[in-house]
Every structure is written in structure tokens, then in C-alpha cells.
Design a protein around this motif. Structure first.
Motif, PDB file in Angstrom:
ATOM      1  N   SER A 163      72.178 100.395 -14.616  1.00 53.81           N
ATOM      2  CA  SER A 163      72.759 101.808 -14.686  1.00 53.81           C
ATOM      3  C   SER A 163      74.286 101.836 -14.192  1.00 53.81           C
ATOM      4  O   SER A 163      74.676 102.923 -14.624  1.00 53.81           O
ATOM      5  CB  SER A 163      71.921 102.803 -13.870  1.00 53.81           C
ATOM      6  N   ILE A 164      74.703 100.932 -13.568  1.00 54.93           N
ATOM      7  CA  ILE A 164      76.031 101.045 -13.121  1.00 54.93           C
ATOM      8  C   ILE A 164      77.009 100.113 -13.798  1.00 54.93           C
ATOM      9  O   ILE A 164      78.238 100.011 -13.411  1.00 54.93           O
ATOM     10  CB  ILE A 164      76.429 100.716 -11.512  1.00 54.93           C
ATOM     11  N   GLY A 165      76.459  99.731 -15.052  1.00 56.02           N
ATOM     12  CA  GLY A 165      77.286  98.776 -15.778  1.00 56.02           C
ATOM     13  C   GLY A 165      77.648  97.395 -15.263  1.00 56.02           C
ATOM     14  O   GLY A 165      78.691  96.498 -15.709  1.00 56.02           O
ATOM     15  N   CYS A 166      76.493  96.780 -14.585  1.00 55.02           N
ATOM     16  CA  CYS A 166      76.847  95.385 -14.097  1.00 55.02           C
ATOM     17  C   CYS A 166      76.382  94.348 -15.293  1.00 55.02           C
ATOM     18  O   CYS A 166      75.829  94.513 -16.353  1.00 55.02           O
ATOM     19  CB  CYS A 166      75.831  95.060 -13.015  1.00 55.02           C
ATOM     20  N   GLU A 167      77.344  93.282 -15.328  1.00 53.65           N
ATOM     21  CA  GLU A 167      76.738  92.143 -16.303  1.00 53.65           C
ATOM     22  C   GLU A 167      75.807  91.303 -15.457  1.00 53.65           C
ATOM     23  O   GLU A 167      76.227  90.639 -14.366  1.00 53.65           O
ATOM     24  CB  GLU A 167      78.078  91.463 -16.623  1.00 53.65           C
ATOM     25  N   ILE A 168      74.574  91.186 -15.936  1.00 50.27           N
ATOM     26  CA  ILE A 168      73.513  90.513 -14.895  1.00 50.27           C
ATOM     27  C   ILE A 168      73.455  89.122 -15.709  1.00 50.27           C
ATOM     28  O   ILE A 168      73.114  89.162 -16.833  1.00 50.27           O
ATOM     29  CB  ILE A 168      72.300  91.456 -15.077  1.00 50.27           C
ATOM     30  N   HIS A 169      73.350  88.106 -14.765  1.00 45.57           N
ATOM     31  CA  HIS A 169      72.765  86.855 -15.091  1.00 45.57           C
ATOM     32  C   HIS A 169      71.637  86.733 -14.310  1.00 45.57           C
ATOM     33  O   HIS A 169      72.023  86.193 -12.986  1.00 45.57           O
ATOM     34  CB  HIS A 169      74.116  85.985 -15.289  1.00 45.57           C
TER      35      HIS A 169
END
Ligand code: ATP
Length: 421
Positions: free
Chosen positions: A133-139
Motif C-alpha cells: 500500500s505504501i509502494g515498497c518493493e518486497i522480496h
């Protein structure tokens, strides 16, 4: 005005009880970034989260740092992910690394999320939804539980903070006995305390800068200032090769896990609090050496515990008396007992009411309900039923703080030597 943009990088859950440490991995990554011409901005951050988190390996710490958001960010991301892939302890079931890249401003909702990660529990799905929702790139690696702490490590503001200097061992020495010159640690403490703290537990002859686990950390020194850490590092001598050093800015020893509440009934299990209460009964020891007593206020009561590992602290706790008003700091654990980290005496009960002393010198006894007092020695009688106030000598002092020893202290607990800062 040119707005400088950063890429925030958060990493968590890379280690296992058998080895590794997320700070070591971060230090490694920072070196690799440097080799590629990418410098991090400011200090890397070591953020301690909820001490009751179920899947923690040891101290529930996540790491974050930031770099300039320029043409090199894709290379930086590749380096970070490659190093996590290479060094994280993937064989351990409980190691589920998470890496977060975030290139926006730190918002209020991120701050709120981060405090939630300190005060309560967050599920992987909730962290993922929030990150998206806050625009993180998640790995996520394996279950990717580390994203919970990685987002919090990026978002937590550090209004109060300390620093920790960590010295790391070369891989071939990891898991073997550490070779630290203890005399030099005593000297370092003498020369730098209280600017450095938590170095030694003098009662237990315990060198607290030396971890007791097979992790890559050779020692860690904690301080209010970077200058004191540099001085301390020059004094501490070791008889083995140091692979690397890194200084982290951290929320350790800030009491950031403690929520101040107005009354006892506002507290919940697995939360950490500061609350004022009146001692109800004399502390007593049970099998195993744990010490317990109750405090109460108008809203309810709770059992407080000083556990066996807190050693001499129990001796101090045993001086508490019914009627003492104290402010306790600590957390409510598994058994619903308030585990005391430190307490401050608000008002000691220093007056006791006793039967009057007869003119012959003997303490009188009751002559029956509402019948005054009589003296067993000379037979004297008085009609008054009033007991007389007697000042009691107390070992404890009003307004003073008392804390658990260094050997039993939580990473987040603020030591008394920092209470005025
Ligand atoms: P070390 O201190 O050696 O770095 P650790 O004790 O930090 O190890 P981790 O291996 O990082 O332990 O595991 C802690 C896990 O708990 C991480 O996956 C982290 O994301 C997660 N976690 C942190 N805070 C919370 C929370 N409030 N609720 C649920 N999970 C959490």
C-alpha cells in the motif's frame, strides 16, 4: 530547492541459532556496495522490535540503511539480494528472510506501523499488504517473515537513540571460543563509562560485550556517542583477527518498548509498560529462585516477578514492603506476570504503627478490643486505643531507580545511567 531522494533498504530474519547475524550481513553488503562505488548515507540502523515476537532468534532486531536514489540503485538492489541469497541461514526452518526497498518519504502511517511492530504482533500478510500500500518493493525468501521487521526498521523514528559498535570475526573462527583480553575490557569500562554502558556486570564478573552464541559478532560496545565508541575500540584488545567493524545507530537502551499507562487494568499480556502501583505483600521466593509479589491500584492488581537470572536484583526487590508505592517498568509474559526490568520508588512506607511503650520501658499489649493497652511487666493500663507511629529504617530510597543487572537486561531497556538524558 532540490529534494534529495533516497532508497531505504530493510533486511531481517537472516540468521539462526547456529550462526549469522543480520547486522553482519548488512555490514558485508555495505562493503560490497562501497566496492561498487555506492556509499550509504548516515549510519546503518539496528532496530529492536517486540521482545515477545514468537519467531525471534535472539534479540528481535531488524536492520535498515539508505543510499542516494540515483542511477546506481538497480546495481545496489542486485548486490543486496545476492548477498542475502549467499549468506542467510536458509537451512534453518525458522529463517525466513525479507528484504524491502522503499524510495518514498517516511510517512506517519509507516511510523505507526513501526511502533506496532514494537508494541504488538504483525502477521506476514498484514506486513505485505501494508508494504504494497505504501509502494515498497518486497522480496520474500522462503516464508519471507523478515519483511515484518524490515519495514519497521525503515520506518521507526529515532528521537532517542544510542550507538553500538560491532566487531566481527573471520568465518573460520566463528563458532569457536572468542579471544578477548578481559583486562582491556575492564580498562575500557573504567575509561569510558557512562558514555559507554552495559560493558561488564561486576557482581557476576560477566563480560557483557562478548556474545555467548556462535554468531559472527566478536564483541559489541554500546554508547551514547560515536566518539566514546572510537575511544573504547582503541582500548579493547583481542587476540584474534577482526574481519570488520560497523557502527549502528539503534533504539537499544531507549525504553522504546515501554508504554506509559495510567492504571494496572490498562495493561495486556505481551505488552511492555510503565505503571505505578502499591506493593500488596512481601516478595517471596519460589522453587527455582524466582521472586514474586503483587502491586495494586484502584483498577486492579498484578503479580510482579523478578526472575532467577536477575540475581542480586532480587535482594533489592526483597526490601519492598506492603504499602510502598513504586513505578515499575517491564513486560507481561507467558504466565501473565509482570516481569520487572527496573522500578522507581515513589513513596516508601517508612512509618509503622505499634502499641505504645509503657513508662517502665516495656512495649504494651492490647487490653482487648477498644479497651486500650496494658503492660505485662508492671500492670500499668492506659485507656487510649491509639497506636503510636514509629519511623522504620529502609534500605531503599525515595525517588531512586533500581534495575536488573547487565547480564539479565533487555536490549531495549534504558539503563539508569541514561535515565536523565
Ligand atoms: P538477531 O537478534 O540475532 O538478529 P532476531 O532475534 O532478530 O535475531 P530474527 O531472525 O530477525 O530474530 O527473527 C525475528 C522475526 O520476527 C523476523 O522475521 C521479524 O520480521 C519478525 N518480527 C519482528 N517483529 C515482529 C512483530 N511485532 N510481530 C510479528 N513478527 C515480528
Amino acid at each position: 530547492m532540490i529534494l534529495i531522494k533516497y532508497l531505504h533498504i530493510g533486511i531481517d530474519d537472516t540468521d539462526s541459532p547456529e550462526g549469522m547475524c543480520t547486522t553482519y550481513l548488512a555490514c558485508h553488503i555495505i562493503d560490497e556496495l562501497k566496492k561498487a562505488g555506492i556509499d550509504i548515507v548516515g549510519f546503518p540502523r539496528l532496530i529492536r522490535l517486540n521482545p515477545f515476537a514468537r519467531f525471534k532468534t535472539r534479540g528481535n532486531g531488524g536492520v535498515s540503511f539508505k543510499i542516494l536514489n540515483d542511477e546506481k540503485v538497480d546495481l545496489a538492489k542486485k548486490i543486496v539480494l545476492d548477498e542475502v541469497e549467499k549468506l542467510a541461514m536458509f537451512d534453518c526452518d525458522n529463517t525466513n528472510p525479507g528484504v524491502i526497498f522503499y524510495d518514498g518519504e517516511i510517512t506517519k502511517e509507516m511510523v505507526d506501523y513501526s511502533f506496532k511492530a514494537i508494541y504488538s504482533f504483525i502477521a506476514i500478510e498484514e506486513a505485505e499488504a501494508f508494504g504494497n500500500s505504501i509502494g515498497c518493493e518486497i522480496h520474500k525468501f522462503k516464508k519471507g517473515r523478515g519483511i515484518i521487521g524490515s519495514i519497521a526498521a525503515i520506518g521507526l523514528p529515532l528521537d532517542d537513540f544510542t550507538y553500538e559498535l560491532l566487531a566481527y570475526r573471520i568465518p573460520e573462527n566463528q563458532g569457536t571460543k572468542r579471544h578477548i583480553d578481559y583486562d582491556s575490557v575492564y580498562l575500557m569500562d573504567k575509561e569510558t563509562f557512562p558514555e559507554t554502558f552495559e560493558n561488564i556486570d561486576y557482581n557476576e564478573d560477566y563480560i557483557a560485550i562478548e556474545p555467548k552464541t556462535p554468531c559472527p559478532v566478536l564483541y559489541g560496545i554500546r554508547s551514547n556517542t560515536v566518539e566514546a565508541l572510537k575511544k573504547a575500540k582503541d582500548i579493547v584488545k583481542v587476540e584474534e583477527t577482526v574481519e570488520n567493524y560497523c557502527i549502528f545507530k539503534t533504539n537499544q537502551h531507549t525504553d522504546m518498548h515501554i508504554q506509559k499507562v495510567d492504571n494496572i487494568s490498562s495493561m495486556n499480556q505481551f505488552g511492555c509498560y510503565e505503571v505505578v502501583g502499591t506493593v500488596k505483600n512481601r516478595p517471596t521466593v519460589i522453587d527455582g529462585g524466582h521472586m514474586f509479589f503483587y502491586i495494586f491500584d484502584e483498577s486492579g492488581e498484578i503479580e510482579c516477578g523478578a526472575y532467577e537470572p536477575t540475581k542480586n536484583f532480587r535482594k533489592i526487590v526483597s526490601d519492598l514492603m506492603p504499602g510502598d508505592v513504586i513505578r515499575v517498568f517491564g513486560g507481561i509474559g507467558e504466565q501473565n506476570t509482570f516481569n520487572i526490568e527496573k522500578f522507581q520508588v515513589i513513596k516508601l512506607k517508612d512509618i509503622e504503627y505499634k502499641n505504645p511503650v509503657c513508662k517502665c520501658g516495656k512495649r504494651m499489649t492490647s487490653a482487648g478490643k477498644n479497651k486500650g493497652f496494658k503492660c505485662k511487666k508492671c500492670g500499668n493500663k492506659i485507656k487510649s486505643n491509639k497506636k503510636v507511629p514509629i519511623k522504620i529504617f529502609r534500605n531503599l530510597k525515595n525517588t531512586q531507580f533500581y534495575e536488573t543487572p547487565v547480564s539479565a537486561r533487555r536490549h531495549l531497556s534504558k539503563p539508569i545511567c541514561r535515565m536523565d538524558l
